[in-house]
Motif scaffolding. Structure first.
Motif: not given
Length: 303
Positions: A199-228
């Motif tokens: 599930n891709a997430v574009v919003s930066r809001k905590e209550d975004s509908f894009e997080l409705d399908d988030l389940k325990p055990g899911d893997l979470l992904f970020w970009r831009g946390t360091y330069n590579i």
């Protein structure tokens, strides 16, 4: 003749008496004359003690002059000595007491000395209703948070005293039978995307509908946390735990070099708050973390 003789005798005796009186007077004068002389000499000696009081005040003036000069020097040394330790300490000592954890992430403490956090399953809301495989993965992750592990870039083994974010995911999933899990976060992202449950997430809001399908055990992904330079540009990953009973906040588990729990930064293997990163400031050249989405570990079902 007799009268003349008598008269001469009487006159002579009178002269003798007068002379005797004169001699007695001179003697008396001589007796009294030395008394003024010593007094004069005593008066002359009075100026001699006068230099002694002049010398004594000079000594007094000399004695106080060093004492004030010495005391301010000691005070100045004290005032100079007190500020010098503060910048040094705080650090080396402030930093001395808190310098050792800052320099040794392997000790499981962060650069500011905040300890890592662990949760028990009964502190997670609705944990008993999680699928069995999800509980198994979460239990393995929480067990690592109790080992006082730091953040060690390039490590996927707790025996090294620490792990990086993708190394944590790699180790936990390997321990639970996922032999095909990739080693770095970018390839783990590809691994989840290829499985088709992302599930891709574009919003930066905590209550975004894009997080409705988030389940325990899911893997979470970020970009831009360091330069590579990598493709896809995923730089960070963690495991979603669900909501903490005490705060009802979303929490996650993994290894980080500075994320927060309860408002305090932690360095190492720990439980962290799952929060959406704020948008980058305009014209900000610094690295800006962006949450890109979440997905189910391939092979894990909701049963």
């Amino acid at each position: 003749m007799k009268w003349l003789l008598i008269f001469a005798i009487l006159f002579g005796s009178i002269d003798l008496a007068v002379s005797a009186e004169e001699s007695l007077g001179t003697k008396i004068k001589k007796v009294f004359e030395p008394s003024p002389t010593p007094t004069r000499k005593h008066r002359k000696k009075k100026p001699t003690p006068t230099p002694s009081p002049e010398t004594s005040p000079k000594r007094k003036k000399a004695s106080p002059s060093p004492s004030p000069t010495a005391t301010p020097k000691s005070k100045s040394k004290r005032t100079k000595a007190s500020p010098t330790p503060t910048p040094g300490v705080s650090p080396s000592a402030t930093e001395t007491p808190s310098a050792s954890p800052a320099e040794s992430p392997e000790a499981g403490r962060g650069k500011k000395g905040w300890p890592n956090v662990s949760l028990s399953p009964d502190q997670i809301a609705d944990y008993d209703n999680y699928p069995a495989k999800v509980r198994q993965i979460i239990d393995s992750g929480l067990a690592l948070t109790k080992q006082n592990l730091g953040y060690t870039y390039g490590s996927a083994d707790p025996a090294n005293g620490g792990m990086d974010c993708s190394g944590f995911i790699y180790y936990v999933l390997k321990q639970n039978g996922f032999s095909d899990v990739p080693r770095d976060s970018s390839q783990q992202y590809v691994w989840v995307r290829k499985a088709g449950d992302f599930n891709a997430v574009v919003s930066r809001k905590e209550d975004s509908f894009e997080l409705d399908d988030l389940k325990p055990g899911d893997l979470l992904f970020w970009r831009g946390t360091y330069n590579i330079d990598r493709d896809p540009p995923i730089t960070h990953t963690m495991i979603y735990l669900g909501r903490e009973k005490r705060t009802n906040k979303r929490v996650m588990v993994g290894s980080s070099d500075g994320r927060t729990y309860d408002g305090k930064q932690r360095w190492g293997v720990s439980v962290f708050d799952f929060k959406m990163p704020p948008p980058p400031k305009s014209g900000d050249a610094k690295i800006s973390p962006v949450f890109v989405g979440y997905g189910r570990v391939p092979g894990v079902t909701e049963d």
